[in-house]
Design a protein around this motif. Structure first.
Motif, short mmCIF file in Angstrom:
data_model
loop_
_atom_site.label_atom_id
_atom_site.label_comp_id
_atom_site.label_asym_id
_atom_site.label_seq_id
_atom_site.Cartn_x
_atom_site.Cartn_y
_atom_site.Cartn_z
N ALA A 130 -23.87 -46.56 40.63
CA ALA A 130 -23.69 -46.67 39.18
C ALA A 130 -22.21 -46.45 38.84
N VAL A 131 -21.71 -47.23 37.90
CA VAL A 131 -20.34 -47.08 37.43
C VAL A 131 -20.32 -46.03 36.33
N VAL A 132 -19.56 -44.95 36.56
CA VAL A 132 -19.51 -43.82 35.63
C VAL A 132 -18.07 -43.62 35.17
N PRO A 133 -17.80 -43.69 33.87
CA PRO A 133 -16.45 -43.41 33.37
C PRO A 133 -16.11 -41.94 33.50
N VAL A 134 -14.81 -41.65 33.69
CA VAL A 134 -14.35 -40.27 33.84
C VAL A 134 -13.33 -39.96 32.74
N ILE A 135 -13.60 -38.90 32.00
CA ILE A 135 -12.74 -38.43 30.91
C ILE A 135 -11.92 -37.25 31.39
N ASP A 136 -10.64 -37.24 31.07
CA ASP A 136 -9.74 -36.12 31.35
C ASP A 136 -9.74 -35.24 30.09
N LEU A 137 -10.40 -34.08 30.16
CA LEU A 137 -10.49 -33.23 28.97
C LEU A 137 -9.14 -32.71 28.50
N ASP B 117 -24.21 -41.88 31.47
CA ASP B 117 -23.62 -40.84 32.28
C ASP B 117 -22.11 -40.93 32.15
N ILE B 118 -21.48 -39.78 31.94
CA ILE B 118 -20.03 -39.70 31.79
C ILE B 118 -19.54 -38.56 32.66
N GLY B 119 -18.45 -38.81 33.38
CA GLY B 119 -17.83 -37.76 34.16
C GLY B 119 -16.73 -37.10 33.35
N VAL B 120 -16.65 -35.78 33.43
CA VAL B 120 -15.63 -35.03 32.71
C VAL B 120 -14.82 -34.26 33.75
N MET B 121 -13.51 -34.56 33.81
CA MET B 121 -12.63 -33.89 34.77
C MET B 121 -12.23 -32.53 34.24
N VAL B 122 -12.40 -31.50 35.10
CA VAL B 122 -11.99 -30.14 34.76
C VAL B 122 -11.17 -29.58 35.93
N ASP B 123 -10.38 -28.53 35.67
CA ASP B 123 -9.56 -27.93 36.72
C ASP B 123 -10.42 -27.24 37.78
N ALA B 124 -11.45 -26.52 37.35
CA ALA B 124 -12.32 -25.80 38.28
C ALA B 124 -13.59 -25.39 37.55
N VAL B 125 -14.67 -25.34 38.29
CA VAL B 125 -15.94 -24.84 37.76
C VAL B 125 -16.05 -23.38 38.14
N ASN B 126 -16.45 -22.54 37.18
CA ASN B 126 -16.58 -21.10 37.46
C ASN B 126 -18.00 -20.73 37.85
N ALA B 127 -18.91 -20.75 36.86
CA ALA B 127 -20.28 -20.28 37.11
C ALA B 127 -21.19 -20.72 35.97
N VAL B 128 -22.48 -20.56 36.20
CA VAL B 128 -23.46 -20.72 35.13
C VAL B 128 -23.73 -19.31 34.62
N VAL B 129 -23.57 -19.14 33.30
CA VAL B 129 -23.78 -17.83 32.70
C VAL B 129 -24.82 -17.94 31.58
N GLU B 130 -25.49 -16.84 31.33
CA GLU B 130 -26.40 -16.77 30.19
C GLU B 130 -25.68 -16.04 29.07
N ILE B 131 -25.75 -16.64 27.89
CA ILE B 131 -25.15 -16.00 26.71
C ILE B 131 -26.25 -15.83 25.69
#
Length: 171
Positions: free
Chosen positions: A64-71, A101-115
């Motif tokens: 699948a072709v998925v576009p990537v966004i630079d946040l 489906d859209i790809g979002v570029m980030v510097d790094a993923v930290n964690a999944v947190v509950e708020i």
């Protein structure tokens, strides 16, 4: 953290929501994990000419072709530099009946947190590093505020239309 996320984990748990926290330009942000499909290492992005700077290009995700966004560029801070921990977060964004489906570029993923819902404050009227309409709220995590993004606002309908058109042209 790379790979498929457990979608059963997206359920609300007793007044708490789960969020993916990530780094962008030295700041910590969060987004609800409900629309997140997976996280992959940054790479294999094919540039597309004549698109806004915030669109890095497209990737081939299992055919699948998925576009990537630079946040970083989307927020007006300039393009992100690719670093060792750079990731693409694959998000499913819906516009009424259709999903993209859209790809979002980030510097790094930290964690999944509950708020806890009680630990989410309304978005600020001023002083944020991103446009106020991109912010869903401010969550308290370990005594610090984290900017919770409104993914629907960040990826506006106009941009979604451009992404859909770009994806069709690339396919």
């Amino acid at each position: 953290m790379m790979g498929q996320l457990n979608m059963a984990a997206t359920l609300m748990i007793g007044g708490k929501q789960q969020y993916l926290t990530f780094m962008l330009g030295g700041e910590t942000y969060a987004m609800r994990i409900a629309g997140i499909k997976e996280i992959i290492p940054y790479g294999g992005v094919t540039a597309i000419p004549c698109v806004p700077d915030s669109i890095r290009g497209v990737i081939n995700l299992r055919g699948a072709v998925v576009p990537v966004i630079d946040l970083g560029a989307r927020f007006g801070h300039g393009a992100l530099s690719q670093v060792r921990r750079s990731c693409i977060v694959i998000i499913e964004v819906t516009d009424g009946e259709t999903g993209q489906d859209i790809g979002v570029m980030v510097d790094a993923v930290n964690a999944v947190v509950e708020i806890d819902d009680d630990d989410v404050e309304p978005r600020p009227a001023f002083g944020a590093s991103v446009r106020v309409e991109f912010i869903q709220g401010m969550g308290k995590v370990n005594g610090k505020f984290v900017v919770i993004l409104d993914v629907g606002a960040v990826l506006s309908m106009d941009e979604l239309a451009l992404l859909t058109e770009m994806t069709e042209l690339a396919a």
